[in-house]
Scaffold this active site. Structure first.
Site, PDB file in Angstrom:
ATOM      1  N   MET A   4      -2.915  98.075 110.557  1.00 40.73           N
ATOM      2  CA  MET A   4      -1.993  99.285 111.231  1.00 40.73           C
ATOM      3  C   MET A   4      -0.810  98.047 111.562  1.00 40.73           C
ATOM      4  O   MET A   4      -0.814  99.068 113.095  1.00 40.73           O
ATOM      5  CB  MET A   4      -2.900  99.526 112.070  1.00 40.73           C
ATOM      6  CG  MET A   4      -4.512  99.636 111.490  1.00 40.73           C
ATOM      7  SD  MET A   4      -5.543  99.978 112.279  1.00 40.73           S
ATOM      8  CE  MET A   4      -6.038  99.539 113.849  1.00 40.73           C
TER       9      MET A   4
ATOM     10  N   HIS B  75      -0.398  88.625 109.747  1.00 41.92           N
ATOM     11  CA  HIS B  75       0.421  89.156 109.056  1.00 41.92           C
ATOM     12  C   HIS B  75       1.396  89.456 107.875  1.00 41.92           C
ATOM     13  O   HIS B  75       1.062  89.256 106.432  1.00 41.92           O
ATOM     14  CB  HIS B  75       1.072  90.707 108.993  1.00 41.92           C
ATOM     15  CG  HIS B  75      -0.302  91.980 110.443  1.00 41.92           C
ATOM     16  ND1 HIS B  75      -0.481  91.746 111.678  1.00 41.92           N
ATOM     17  CD2 HIS B  75      -1.137  92.820 110.166  1.00 41.92           C
ATOM     18  CE1 HIS B  75      -0.726  92.590 112.228  1.00 41.92           C
ATOM     19  NE2 HIS B  75      -1.991  92.665 111.310  1.00 41.92           N
TER      20      HIS B  75
ATOM     21  N   HIS C 188       1.884  90.574 112.933  1.00 36.99           N
ATOM     22  CA  HIS C 188       2.561  88.668 113.807  1.00 36.99           C
ATOM     23  C   HIS C 188       2.393  87.565 112.743  1.00 36.99           C
ATOM     24  O   HIS C 188       1.782  88.680 111.454  1.00 36.99           O
ATOM     25  CB  HIS C 188       1.483  88.957 115.121  1.00 36.99           C
ATOM     26  CG  HIS C 188       0.173  89.052 114.538  1.00 36.99           C
ATOM     27  ND1 HIS C 188      -0.983  88.639 113.211  1.00 36.99           N
ATOM     28  CD2 HIS C 188      -1.212  90.025 114.744  1.00 36.99           C
ATOM     29  CE1 HIS C 188      -2.336  89.204 113.029  1.00 36.99           C
ATOM     30  NE2 HIS C 188      -1.737  89.984 113.848  1.00 36.99           N
ATOM     31  N   GLU C 189       2.615  86.700 112.879  1.00 36.41           N
ATOM     32  CA  GLU C 189       2.534  85.780 111.600  1.00 36.41           C
ATOM     33  C   GLU C 189       1.336  85.530 110.672  1.00 36.41           C
ATOM     34  O   GLU C 189       0.914  85.591 109.344  1.00 36.41           O
ATOM     35  CB  GLU C 189       2.379  84.753 112.545  1.00 36.41           C
ATOM     36  CG  GLU C 189       3.510  83.867 112.506  1.00 36.41           C
ATOM     37  CD  GLU C 189       4.578  84.028 111.552  1.00 36.41           C
ATOM     38  OE1 GLU C 189       4.157  83.767 111.025  1.00 36.41           O
ATOM     39  OE2 GLU C 189       5.724  84.357 111.856  1.00 36.41           O
TER      40      GLU C 189
ATOM     41  N   GLU D   9      -9.178  86.594 106.986  1.00 34.01           N
ATOM     42  CA  GLU D   9     -10.707  85.973 106.654  1.00 34.01           C
ATOM     43  C   GLU D   9     -10.873  86.299 108.328  1.00 34.01           C
ATOM     44  O   GLU D   9     -12.329  86.588 108.533  1.00 34.01           O
ATOM     45  CB  GLU D   9     -10.678  85.093 106.385  1.00 34.01           C
ATOM     46  CG  GLU D   9     -10.859  84.680 104.899  1.00 34.01           C
ATOM     47  CD  GLU D   9     -10.633  83.107 104.543  1.00 34.01           C
ATOM     48  OE1 GLU D   9     -10.262  82.265 105.472  1.00 34.01           O
ATOM     49  OE2 GLU D   9     -10.274  83.071 102.919  1.00 34.01           O
TER      50      GLU D   9
ATOM     51  N   ARG E 274      -4.130  93.138 119.140  1.00 34.38           N
ATOM     52  CA  ARG E 274      -4.738  93.224 120.698  1.00 34.38           C
ATOM     53  C   ARG E 274      -4.625  92.129 121.058  1.00 34.38           C
ATOM     54  O   ARG E 274      -4.907  92.554 122.262  1.00 34.38           O
ATOM     55  CB  ARG E 274      -6.322  93.582 120.545  1.00 34.38           C
ATOM     56  CG  ARG E 274      -6.553  95.075 119.948  1.00 34.38           C
ATOM     57  CD  ARG E 274      -8.066  95.535 120.136  1.00 34.38           C
ATOM     58  NE  ARG E 274      -8.402  97.197 119.208  1.00 34.38           N
ATOM     59  CZ  ARG E 274      -8.110  97.729 117.721  1.00 34.38           C
ATOM     60  NH1 ARG E 274      -8.291  96.609 117.234  1.00 34.38           N
ATOM     61  NH2 ARG E 274      -8.755  98.044 117.467  1.00 34.38           N
TER      62      ARG E 274
HETATM   63  P1  AMP Z   1      -4.877  94.674 111.443  1.00 36.00           P
HETATM   64  O1  AMP Z   1      -3.594  95.959 110.919  1.00 36.00           O
HETATM   65  O2  AMP Z   1      -5.074  94.545 112.371  1.00 36.00           O
HETATM   66  O3  AMP Z   1      -5.784  96.059 110.530  1.00 36.00           O
HETATM   67  O4  AMP Z   1      -4.930  93.662 109.764  1.00 36.00           O
HETATM   68  C1  AMP Z   1      -4.338  93.682 108.774  1.00 36.00           C
HETATM   69  C2  AMP Z   1      -4.791  92.898 108.386  1.00 36.00           C
HETATM   70  O5  AMP Z   1      -4.228  91.711 109.017  1.00 36.00           O
HETATM   71  C3  AMP Z   1      -6.161  92.672 107.752  1.00 36.00           C
HETATM   72  O6  AMP Z   1      -6.329  92.336 106.341  1.00 36.00           O
HETATM   73  C4  AMP Z   1      -6.688  91.479 108.962  1.00 36.00           C
HETATM   74  O7  AMP Z   1      -7.805  90.665 108.372  1.00 36.00           O
HETATM   75  C5  AMP Z   1      -5.314  90.526 109.167  1.00 36.00           C
HETATM   76  N1  AMP Z   1      -5.226  90.141 109.515  1.00 36.00           N
HETATM   77  C6  AMP Z   1      -5.529  90.253 111.189  1.00 36.00           C
HETATM   78  N2  AMP Z   1      -5.465  89.171 111.589  1.00 36.00           N
HETATM   79  C7  AMP Z   1      -5.165  88.028 111.082  1.00 36.00           C
HETATM   80  C8  AMP Z   1      -4.834  86.925 111.643  1.00 36.00           C
HETATM   81  N3  AMP Z   1      -4.975  86.189 112.757  1.00 36.00           N
HETATM   82  N4  AMP Z   1      -4.679  85.910 110.471  1.00 36.00           N
HETATM   83  C9  AMP Z   1      -4.708  86.240 108.919  1.00 36.00           C
HETATM   84  N5  AMP Z   1      -4.661  87.862 108.439  1.00 36.00           N
HETATM   85  C10 AMP Z   1      -4.897  88.906 109.568  1.00 36.00           C
END
Ligand code: AMP
Length: 292
Positions: free
Chosen positions: A36, A43, A40-41, A157, A196
């Protein structure tokens, strides 16, 4: 749009038709990182893993309204497209797909066909506190999987239940995709990275690492007891839940579950996972810890 840099070219595709044109020209395997944005690191670690698994890597950025509840933060979710493109370019991403809302929901999200998930997995924990969340996630992923047709997808994860839900519907719907998980990236004080986290004020940011500390504390005790007995585990978790409250969290859940099914721990459980969701003010944080 093409974003050039010294040694690679990254395409930024904004329509389904443009994406499909690009896809037709590609050879070899394709890995997808669904996001979305507000990268960050965490992703970026998924991108790095994807690059070791496939010939080409696609990132999509789409803030999916279907997975937000009416009182949730769809409108204010952090959006940083320029920084995201720059970060992806640096990581050597081959294409970014960032469609506008009407490309994905031409009839509106309410009128869109939805994926129905097994309640035992999707209506508990996150699904209980965020009704409709996993339906929104699984529906938008199914749409993006159909458009992008990846061979491989990589998920964090960090969103443990989401990873299990994705594995499950990919298997149940016989989608020809291999799902990989990747470890949670953390700040130096242990806080799981999350888009967030940007909402946290200074005081809340100082408290937030307690989540992982308290999970580790509970995990140590459960490990020492060498137990898979739900009642004994409950005796460990009850005082830890109190510590969350004392640290000013509004705890939504802290549970020990079977790491494969997320069902309550039983004699058949091979591996335990601790899962937690806690709020600091309006900011909702989740984390987990596998006990092996
Ligand atoms: P989001 O943009 O929050 O929908 O996350 C996109 C992808 O990044 C999802 O597969 C999340 O699980 C992964 N993700 C988010 N935060 C982390 C993190 N701290 N470490 C590893 N993967 C993450």
């Amino acid at each position: 749009m093409t974003v050039n840099c010294v040694d690679n070219k990254m395409l930024v595709l904004e329509t389904i038709d443009h994406f499909k044109d690009w896809h037709k020209q590609q050879k070899g395997t394709l890995a997808l990182i669904p996001t979305m944005g507000a990268l960050h690191e965490g992703h970026l670690s998924l991108i790095r893993k994807a690059k070791t698994l496939a010939d080409k890597v696609v990132v999509y950025i789409f803030v999916n309204p279907m997975q937000f509840g009416p009182k949730e933060d769809f409108g204010t979710y952090p959006r940083t497209p320029e920084a995201d493109l720059e970060a992806c370019k640096k990581e050597g991403v081959d294409a970014i797909f960032m469609p506008i809302l009407s490309e994905i929901y031409p009839e509106g999200k309410e009128n869109c066909t939805k994926v129905v998930l097994p309640a035992a997995l999707a209506d508990i924990l996150e699904g209980h506190f965020r009704p409709g969340f996993f339906t929104g996630v699984a529906t938008v992923l199914t749409k993006f999987f159909s458009i992008i047709q990846p061979n491989i997808v990589v998920f964090g994860e960090k969103d443990y239940q989401q990873l299990l839900v994705v594995r499950r519907f990919v298997q149940d719907l016989n989608l020809p995709i291999t799902v990989y998980g990747a470890p949670t990236m953390r700040e130096s004080d242990g806080l799981a990275m999350s888009s967030r986290n940007a909402y946290l004020n200074k005081e809340q940011r100082a408290i937030a690492p307690r989540i992982q500390e308290l999970l580790q504390e509970a995990a140590r005790e459960i490990k020492m007891m060498q137990t898979k007995n739900a009642e004994e585990i409950e005796k460990v978790l009850a005082p830890v839940r109190e510590k969350f409250q004392q640290a000013n969290f509004e705890l939504q859940y802290l549970e020990a579950r079977d790491a494969q099914s997320l069902q309550p721990v039983s004699a058949e459980t091979e591996t335990l996972v601790l899962v937690v969701a806690a709020k600091l003010g309006n900011v909702r944080l989740i984390d987990n810890l596998i006990i092996d």
